[in-house]
Write an enzyme that holds these catalytic residues in place. Structure first.
Site, short mmCIF file in Angstrom:
data_model
loop_
_atom_site.label_atom_id
_atom_site.label_comp_id
_atom_site.label_asym_id
_atom_site.label_seq_id
_atom_site.Cartn_x
_atom_site.Cartn_y
_atom_site.Cartn_z
N ARG A 124 0.82 -1.23 0.00
CA ARG A 124 0.00 0.00 0.00
C ARG A 124 0.85 1.27 0.00
O ARG A 124 0.38 2.34 0.39
CB ARG A 124 -0.98 0.01 1.18
CG ARG A 124 -1.95 -1.14 1.15
CD ARG A 124 -3.18 -0.86 1.97
NE ARG A 124 -4.08 -2.00 1.93
CZ ARG A 124 -4.07 -2.99 2.82
NH1 ARG A 124 -3.23 -2.95 3.83
NH2 ARG A 124 -4.91 -3.99 2.70
N LYS A 146 3.68 11.84 -10.32
CA LYS A 146 2.77 11.06 -11.15
C LYS A 146 3.44 9.75 -11.53
O LYS A 146 4.59 9.74 -11.97
CB LYS A 146 2.44 11.82 -12.44
CG LYS A 146 1.29 12.77 -12.33
CD LYS A 146 0.91 13.25 -13.72
CE LYS A 146 -0.16 14.30 -13.68
NZ LYS A 146 -0.43 14.85 -15.03
N GLU A 188 9.36 18.55 -23.67
CA GLU A 188 8.71 18.87 -22.38
C GLU A 188 9.27 20.17 -21.81
O GLU A 188 8.55 20.94 -21.17
CB GLU A 188 8.92 17.73 -21.37
CG GLU A 188 8.15 16.45 -21.67
CD GLU A 188 6.66 16.52 -21.33
OE1 GLU A 188 6.15 17.60 -20.95
OE2 GLU A 188 5.99 15.46 -21.45
N LYS A 224 7.82 23.84 -12.34
CA LYS A 224 6.90 22.72 -12.08
C LYS A 224 6.66 22.54 -10.58
O LYS A 224 5.54 22.25 -10.16
CB LYS A 224 7.44 21.42 -12.70
CG LYS A 224 6.49 20.25 -12.48
CD LYS A 224 6.79 19.04 -13.32
CE LYS A 224 5.75 17.96 -13.01
NZ LYS A 224 5.94 16.74 -13.81
N GLU A 234 -3.67 17.54 -9.40
CA GLU A 234 -4.17 17.94 -10.72
C GLU A 234 -5.68 18.20 -10.74
O GLU A 234 -6.41 17.66 -11.56
CB GLU A 234 -3.80 16.88 -11.77
CG GLU A 234 -3.86 17.45 -13.18
CD GLU A 234 -3.43 16.46 -14.25
OE1 GLU A 234 -2.25 16.11 -14.29
OE2 GLU A 234 -4.29 16.04 -15.03
N ARG A 238 -2.53 22.39 -12.21
CA ARG A 238 -1.59 21.39 -12.74
C ARG A 238 -2.03 20.87 -14.11
O ARG A 238 -1.21 20.37 -14.88
CB ARG A 238 -1.43 20.24 -11.74
CG ARG A 238 -0.36 19.26 -12.18
CD ARG A 238 0.06 18.30 -11.11
NE ARG A 238 1.09 17.40 -11.60
CZ ARG A 238 1.74 16.52 -10.87
NH1 ARG A 238 1.48 16.43 -9.58
NH2 ARG A 238 2.65 15.74 -11.40
N ASN A 242 -0.41 19.72 -19.00
CA ASN A 242 -0.78 18.81 -20.09
C ASN A 242 -0.79 19.51 -21.44
O ASN A 242 -1.26 18.94 -22.43
CB ASN A 242 -2.17 18.20 -19.82
CG ASN A 242 -2.14 17.31 -18.60
OD1 ASN A 242 -1.16 16.62 -18.35
ND2 ASN A 242 -3.22 17.32 -17.82
N HIS A 245 -0.50 17.65 -24.74
CA HIS A 245 -0.57 16.22 -24.44
C HIS A 245 -1.82 15.53 -24.97
O HIS A 245 -1.80 14.31 -25.16
CB HIS A 245 -0.45 15.99 -22.93
CG HIS A 245 0.97 16.05 -22.44
ND1 HIS A 245 1.74 17.18 -22.57
CD2 HIS A 245 1.76 15.13 -21.83
CE1 HIS A 245 2.95 16.95 -22.04
NE2 HIS A 245 2.98 15.72 -21.60
N HIS A 249 -0.74 12.49 -26.86
CA HIS A 249 -1.07 11.11 -26.47
C HIS A 249 -1.78 10.38 -27.60
O HIS A 249 -1.58 9.18 -27.81
CB HIS A 249 -1.94 11.09 -25.21
CG HIS A 249 -1.16 11.32 -23.94
ND1 HIS A 249 -1.77 11.55 -22.73
CD2 HIS A 249 0.16 11.35 -23.70
CE1 HIS A 249 -0.85 11.71 -21.80
NE2 HIS A 249 0.34 11.60 -22.36
N HIS A 261 7.35 9.78 -26.63
CA HIS A 261 6.47 10.72 -25.95
C HIS A 261 6.79 12.18 -26.29
O HIS A 261 5.91 12.95 -26.66
CB HIS A 261 6.57 10.49 -24.43
CG HIS A 261 5.72 11.42 -23.63
ND1 HIS A 261 4.34 11.39 -23.65
CD2 HIS A 261 6.06 12.43 -22.78
CE1 HIS A 261 3.87 12.34 -22.86
NE2 HIS A 261 4.88 12.98 -22.32
N1 GLY Z 1 3.79 15.71 -16.70
C1 GLY Z 1 2.77 16.56 -16.24
C2 GLY Z 1 2.59 16.50 -14.75
O1 GLY Z 1 3.44 15.99 -14.05
O2 GLY Z 1 1.60 16.97 -14.26
#
Ligand code: GLY
Length: 356
Positions: A124, A146, A188, A224, A234, A238, A242, A245, A249, A261
């Site tokens: 967990r 993430k 990025e 960031k 997010e 946040r 994206n 993205h 994606h 990516h």
């Molecule tokens: N890669 C985008 C984030 O970490 O929110």
């Protein structure tokens, strides 16, 4: 601390530090000794990174008194699956890692995501340290917690948030990266420049990324970190990270993950900038400026799929909520905003930005 070493605090719960500088992998044992209250770690890495860096990392950890086990999986996005996750979890259990112990993710974005997710669900949740070895993982994926794997239906569809216990970004790793892998991270970083401000974005226009990557990584991570501190899960701000993205994606999915990516995000960023300009949501000449910057950093500004196929793939994106999807629209450098549209509008939006 040597002058060449930069540290950036990330004040999440728990808080941690991102350390950026040369020679960190060979000193990782000493650098982690104070942060971790365990002396048992499992290093998770892939078949590309293991021959390069596993031995020095292991040596450094052992010299600092850690007991180390390691697991190597085949490199590539194709490994970011439930099958690999399951093998890593079985490995951690066979090695009797306990709740006090720690996973060390050594590698690029796929490794950070896989190892981070394994740490998030094993018993967990145990701690994870990120040792990014690519530009992409240094500027983006190793920071912010993430973690994810891909499912047959799309990218990153299963995952968890787990803030790392520490991030050690050894800038010496960047010099051995193939040009295409370096460019992948540039995508990025440029995305972050578009979100942040002119002074960061202009570093990519002036070629500073190639000559002083540590400065650029530090600027991107500091930006960031602020976003993640304000919106760890997010829910709001946040989501701006994206940018590029949704289409990115979709490009990755349509290519069967053969387009990496960062390259897909670059094309997605160029498309959404052109769409925004042609639909009157942004100021000209933003799209041509972003496109030129991407191209100058070895990145694509389009891809060989139909807008119909991309809109179909994008409609399955995890950012969809009910019949709507939230896109990130660049208005000018340093000012992007969220725009929620009905899923049916994806196709005309993508079409608007498709042709260069
Ligand atoms: N890669 C985008 C984030 O970490 O929110």
């Amino acid at each position: 601390m040597p002058d060449s070493m930069r540290t950036i605090p990330v004040n999440t719960r728990p808080a941690y530090t991102v350390t950026i500088g040369p020679g960190l992998l060979t000193r990782c044992g000493d650098l982690l000794a104070d942060t971790l209250d365990t002396r048992r770690v499992a290093v998770i890495t892939d078949s590309t990174v293991a021959p390069l860096y596993l031995a020095p990392v292991r040596e450094s950890l052992v010299a600092a008194g850690f007991s180390v086990c390691s697991y190597v999986f085949p490199a590539g996005e194709g490994s970011k699956t439930l099958t690999t996750l399951s093998s890593i979890l079985e490995f951690l259990a066979e090695e009797h890692l306990t709740r006090r112990d720690c996973v060390v993710a050594l590698g690029g974005g796929v490794t950070g995501d896989m190892a981070g997710f394994a740490a998030a669900v094993y018993l967990r949740g145990i701690r994870c340290v990120q040792l990014p070895t690519t530009l992409l993982s240094a500027v983006d994926s190793s920071v912010g917690g993430k973690t994810a794997i891909d499912l047959a239906a799309g990218k990153n569809l299963a995952g968890a948030f787990l803030q790392p216990a520490a991030v050690l970004c050894d800038t010496d790793c960047l010099s051995s990266l193939p040009a295409a892998v370096f460019a992948d991270g540039a995508a990025e970083a440029i995305k972050t420049g578009v979100l942040c401000d002119e002074s960061l974005f202009s570093l990519f226009e002036s070629g500073t990324l190639a000559v002083d990557p540590a400065q650029v990584i530090a600027r991107c991570v500091a930006y960031k970190a602020g976003v993640v501190e304000r919106d760890e899960r997010e829910q709001n701000e946040r989501r701006l990270l994206n940018l590029g993205h949704t289409v990115g994606h979709a490009i990755e999915t349509c290519s069967g993950y053969t387009i990496p990516h960062g390259h897909a995000v670059a094309a997605g960023l160029a498309v959404i900038a052109r769409s925004a300009e042609r639909l009157g949501w942004t100021e000209s000449p933003l799209a041509s400026r972003i496109g030129a910057c991407l191209a100058a950093n070895g990145l694509p500004t389009g891809a060989d799929f139909s807008p119909e196929d991309l809109a179909e793939a994008a409609s399955r994106d995890k950012k969809r909520a009910g019949g709507e999807i939230t896109l990130v629209i660049p208005r000018r450098i340093g000012a992007c905003r969220l725009r929620t549209v009905p899923v049916e509008e994806l196709l005309p939006i993508i079409r608007a930005g498709w042709e260069a």
